[in-house]
Design an enzyme around this catalytic site. Structure first.
Site, PDB file in Angstrom:
ATOM      1  N   VAL A   1     -56.549  69.742  69.922  1.00 20.59           N
ATOM      2  CA  VAL A   1     -57.208  70.649  68.982  1.00 20.59           C
ATOM      3  C   VAL A   1     -56.492  70.652  67.635  1.00 20.59           C
ATOM      4  O   VAL A   1     -57.119  70.681  66.572  1.00 20.59           O
ATOM      5  CB  VAL A   1     -57.264  72.071  69.570  1.00 20.59           C
ATOM      6  CG1 VAL A   1     -57.816  73.056  68.544  1.00 20.59           C
ATOM      7  CG2 VAL A   1     -58.107  72.091  70.828  1.00 20.59           C
TER       8      VAL A   1
ATOM      9  N   ASP B   1     -83.167  49.367  33.630  1.00 12.75           N
ATOM     10  CA  ASP B   1     -84.355  48.905  32.936  1.00 12.75           C
ATOM     11  C   ASP B   1     -84.191  49.219  31.456  1.00 12.75           C
ATOM     12  O   ASP B   1     -83.282  49.957  31.062  1.00 12.75           O
ATOM     13  CB  ASP B   1     -85.590  49.609  33.517  1.00 12.75           C
ATOM     14  CG  ASP B   1     -86.876  48.834  33.252  1.00 12.75           C
ATOM     15  OD1 ASP B   1     -86.824  47.836  32.504  1.00 12.75           O
ATOM     16  OD2 ASP B   1     -87.918  49.231  33.778  1.00 12.75           O
TER      17      ASP B   1
ATOM     18  N   ASP C   1     -88.882  52.179  37.735  1.00 15.30           N
ATOM     19  CA  ASP C   1     -89.942  53.181  37.649  1.00 15.30           C
ATOM     20  C   ASP C   1     -91.235  52.745  38.298  1.00 15.30           C
ATOM     21  O   ASP C   1     -92.094  53.573  38.581  1.00 15.30           O
ATOM     22  CB  ASP C   1     -90.210  53.566  36.192  1.00 15.30           C
ATOM     23  CG  ASP C   1     -90.474  52.357  35.308  1.00 15.30           C
ATOM     24  OD1 ASP C   1     -90.657  51.244  35.854  1.00 15.30           O
ATOM     25  OD2 ASP C   1     -90.506  52.513  34.078  1.00 15.30           O
TER      26      ASP C   1
END
Length: 892
Positions: A290, A337, A612
């Site tokens: 743990v 782009d 796009d």
């Protein structure tokens, strides 16, 4: 006649060549001038299937959910939950299970993005199509079109399938496939050699739009075999790979699991070997496991990334995947782009050139732009807006700016003939009423096409030089020429070759889509941060190169690939290996963008790709970060992307990268914070085991869970919202091979902060026991005289770890800089988180119900004062360490 015989011997995989002579294409498709018969169309529909983009089989949701539930960190959380249930802390156990399920569900939603992109592609197909069957024009569902159908297209129609024009012509908006915003002419006639299918002047494609004109066309491809369907197939074949953070966290999780299990097993054997009872040895092993499991790591990372997503949304970048925030921080290449991202996406009249004409009175420039505006088909809508080709709108607006406004109604009233733009001739001309008893011819088009028609003695060479100069500045150059005709030649104006000759040159106009004003500064920031920027566009190479230079891309070395479709992998790899080179990939196809993204990934680059159109979907899907345009982008692009720019602005990408770097740094900060507590949590168990039980267990499993899931979570989340350290965008991107957790972090967390904390908390533990008269080996169990002192000592250990967490949280706020550089009070959320963990700790220490649950006892004042000095000691020692490192780097 209508075709009523047997259909062509074609399968969907043996479609005819759409560029072969039209009579041969008709013969292969068994289609006459009256179209197919209804019965034949029904038979072909059974063979070819519906005209729709079909989806591949869905991945089982249950299987995807199961894959998320067995993620390494999820497995560690399952182990922690099992231990919590074993320890009868059901509330904590169910809380951990809830965290696992929420994370798995969120990841599952992300996996469905590719399928959504393909679903959106189908919406580009119209619901109805006009088709000629049985000799009659009729409307049928677009999904029922088949190869061989004869379709009718009119202005405003969506093209329902890939087809070859047989009659007439249209202006087609191909932007969904090519990315070009300017409509193109599509005419019935023979094809041109050496062009791609998308550039062929006699072909139209599904998903595109007829903006003007009328035509008939014969369908040669439907459904998945169209260009739109091919792109959908690319999107489905390209699977999204895990982000760098996802892969690294998975590796670290396996490492932590191996260390935790290994240490538990070793010390279980050690405990038995030194004579500990088996029950105590098992408890020790469980506690060690743990202590090594960072239960809060996965939800903390998730929530920190979610905060980054909200911040980016306010800055104009909507991120759909949390891990994309971190990936942005490691991005080292941006493929952008041009139109709308680097530029304003608005064509305007930018420059004019006129030869000297002494006989022309008035302003030659005004005469030039007035004539150019007359040679247009732009219309004005009721609200006053212009409608038509963007280039022609720019000419009309430019005429108004030159005190030569155009009234479209008056223009049309004076017009006697119009020869529309011909892509083969690359020009357009009109004939209108001139002066008394005369007609005037106006011709506009590509410079070389118009200059070849000038009369003898015109300044052809000077004009060509001027055109080259304007083109080098990134402008689209049009030449405008006129000719005066006597009115008695009206019968001859129906022949284009008669009117378009012996022209007098008025001049040249340069049309320009200007860069966004903020892009140049954003590109500079990219270069300062070590990022490379490439332009991948469907536009002309010279135009894109001029825009690149205007915004600072390729200042040291700019390479322009004029026809990027033709570039092979070997040449592409060679270009991408050149340091300091930025590239313009012009005339890009969907495969080109995908090929560039794959090549960059193969070179170990982290790629952000903008787009796009529908054509961009596969590359957006394949890139590490697909960036779609929110204003001009298509639904397909937005679905395939991981980030959408609400303002279509390149500068927003740079802001997002800076935010990603800050988020990544903050992830590392709270990992240091979380890992620093592993050492003081493990050391008590080591002391217990190595002393063979002579030293009682200084910390319990329940107290560890209280620390890992209670006190440390809020400060860790607050570290995820820390401000960026100075110089975050002045350093190069981190290597893609660099892990989110490196040796320096482990040394700092486990070896420095953790060791200092462990020494301090063990000091508090032994101080309480020795003050009560304890000696090694004395019994401290229930009923023993030292049992209350033992409870107080374990409480001091627990509270000491919490106060050390406070010092660690303050220290972890910076990696290199001094705390004064960012300000002690600059993160109020961290101060609130520290206040919460101290209050939570006080409740566990002093509230009787929680004392019984967690095995704590009230601390006396001297112990409280002792652990109160732990925070400045932990932070102060780390501040000294960072000061020494800064001095060393300064003088080394």
């Amino acid at each position: 006649m209508t075709d009523t015989g047997a259909g062509p011997d074609l399968t969907p995989d043996t479609a005819p060549d759409p560029l072969e002579p039209l009579p041969l294409l008709r013969r292969e498709l068994h289609t006459g001038p009256l179209g197919l018969s209804s019965r034949e169309a029904a038979r072909r529909l059974a063979v070819h299937g519906p005209n729709e983009v079909r989806r591949t089989a869905r991945t089982s949701v249950l299987r995807e959910l199961l894959r998320q539930l067995v993620h390494p960190l999820a497995l560690l959380l399952w182990a922690a939950a099992a231990l919590a249930f074993t320890a009868s802390i059901t509330v904590l156990g169910w809380a951990i299970v809830a965290v696992i399920l929420v994370n798995a569900g969120f990841a599952l939603v992300q996996e469905q993005q590719a399928e959504k992109a393909v679903e959106t592609l189908a919406r580009f197909l119209p619901a109805q199509a006009r088709v000629i069957r049985d000799g009659l024009v009729q409307r049928v569902p677009a999904r029922e079109l088949v190869p061989g159908d004869l379709i009718a297209l009119d202005e405003g129609d969506r093209v329902p399938a890939d087809a070859r024009l047989t009659e007439g012509g249209i202006e087609a908006d191909l932007s969904t496939l090519t990315g070009e915003s300017t409509p193109v002419e599509r005419l019935a006639g023979p094809g041109l050699e050496g062009l791609s299918l998308l550039q062929e002047p006699n072909l139209v494609f599904s998903g595109t739009t007829a903006t003007e004109g009328q035509a008939q066309a014969i369908v040669f491809a439907t459904g998945d075999h169209t260009e739109l369907g091919r792109i959908a197939a690319l999107s489905q074949r390209t699977r999204r790979e895990p982000s760098p953070l996802e892969a690294q966290v998975k590796q670290v999780a396996w490492l932590i699991a191996a260390v935790a299990v290994g240490m538990g097993a070793v010390f279980l054997v050690t405990g038995v070997a030194v004579g500990l009872p088996l029950t105590d040895s098992l408890m020790f092993a469980i506690g060690l496991l743990v202590a090594n499991v960072p239960e809060g790591l996965l939800p903390t990372i998730t929530l920190a990334l979610a905060v980054g997503v909200r911040v980016l949304a306010r800055q104009g970048a909507v991120v759909k995947r949390l891990s994309a925030v971190e990936t942005l921080g490691s991005t080292n290449v941006i493929c952008t782009d041009k139109t709308g991202t680097l530029t304003r996406n608005r064509m305007s009249l930018h420059a004019t050139w006129t030869p000297p004409h002494p006989e022309v009175s008035g302003s030659e420039a005004a005469e030039l732009v007035r004539a150019a505006a007359q040679c247009t088909t732009v219309t004005r809508e009721r609200d006053g807006r212009l409608h038509g080709d963007p280039t022609e709108i720019a000419l009309v607006e430019g005429a108004a700016q030159h005190a030569a406004p155009l009234d479209p109604a008056d223009r049309d009233a004076r017009r006697r003939a119009c020869f529309r733009f011909d892509p083969r001739l690359r020009r357009m001309s009109v004939v209108q009423d001139g002066g008394p008893g005369s007609l005037r011819v106006i011709v506009k088009g590509a410079a070389e096409a118009v200059l070849a028609l000038l009369a003898e003695g015109e300044p052809t060479e000077e004009a060509q030089d001027a055109a080259d100069t304007l083109a080098a500045d990134g402008m689209r150059v049009l030449a405008v020429a006129v000719r005066e005709l006597p009115s008695d030649t009206a019968a001859a104006i129906s022949q284009r070759q008669v009117v378009e000759r012996d022209l007098h040159l008025l001049g040249l106009v340069g049309l320009y889509d200007p860069p966004r004003p903020e892009v140049a500064a954003a590109v500079r920031r990219c270069h300062e941060a070590g990022l490379t920027v490439h332009i991948v566009t469907g536009d002309n190479g010279a135009t894109a190169a001029a825009v690149a230079r205007a915004v600072g891309i390729g200042t040291s070395n700019l390479q322009v690939i004029a026809q990027s479709e033709a570039i092979d992998d070997h040449e592409l790899d060679h270009l991408l290996r050149q340091d300091g080179t930025e590239i313009v990939f012009a005339r890009s196809s969907p495969e080109t963008k995908l090929k560039v993204a794959d090549a960059l990934r193969a070179h170990g680059q982290i790629v952000a790709m903008t787009g796009d159109g529908v054509n961009d979907a596969p590359a957006l899907h394949r890139a590490h970060i697909g960036v779609a345009m929110g204003l001009s982008g298509t639904d397909v692009a937005r679905e395939a992307s991981t980030m959408v720019l609400t303002d279509d602005n390149f500068a927003t990408i740079v802001t997002a990268i800076e935010s990603g770097r800050r988020v990544y740094d903050n992830v590392r900060k709270f990992i240091v914070y979380i890992f620093a507590h592993l050492t003081p949590e493990v050391v008590p168990f080591l002391v217990f085991a190595l002393s063979a039980g002579a030293v009682p267990l200084p910390l319990t499993v329940l107290q560890i869970l209280a620390i890992d899931l209670g006190t440390e979570t809020l400060p860790a989340l607050a570290l995820g919202r820390e401000r960026a350290e100075p110089g975050v965008m002045s350093r190069p991107p981190r290597p893609s091979s660099q892990s989110v957790i490196n040796k320096d972090m482990l040394v700092r967390s486990w070896g420095w902060l953790g060791t200092v904390s462990a020494v301090l908390v063990m000091t508090a533990f032994f101080y309480v026991l020795w003050r009560a008269g304890w000696h090694p080996g004395d019994p401290t169990g229930p009923g023993a005289s030292l049992h209350h002192a033992y409870l107080t000592a374990t409480t001091a250990t627990f509270a000491g770890i919490v106060t050390c967490q406070v010092g660690t949280a303050i220290a972890a706020r910076t990696d290199h800089a001094a705390l004064r550089d960012i300000g002690f009070f600059s993160n109020p959320l961290l101060l609130a988180g520290i206040a919460f963990e101290l209050a939570f700790t006080a409740a566990l220490v002093y509230a009787p119900p929680l004392q019984n649950l967690f095995g704590t006892a009230a601390l006396p004042l001297d112990v409280v004062l002792l652990i109160a000095v732990f925070p400045p000691l932990v932070w102060g020692t780390d501040e000294i360490r960072r000061w020494v490192r800064r001095r060393h780097h300064r003088y080394s």
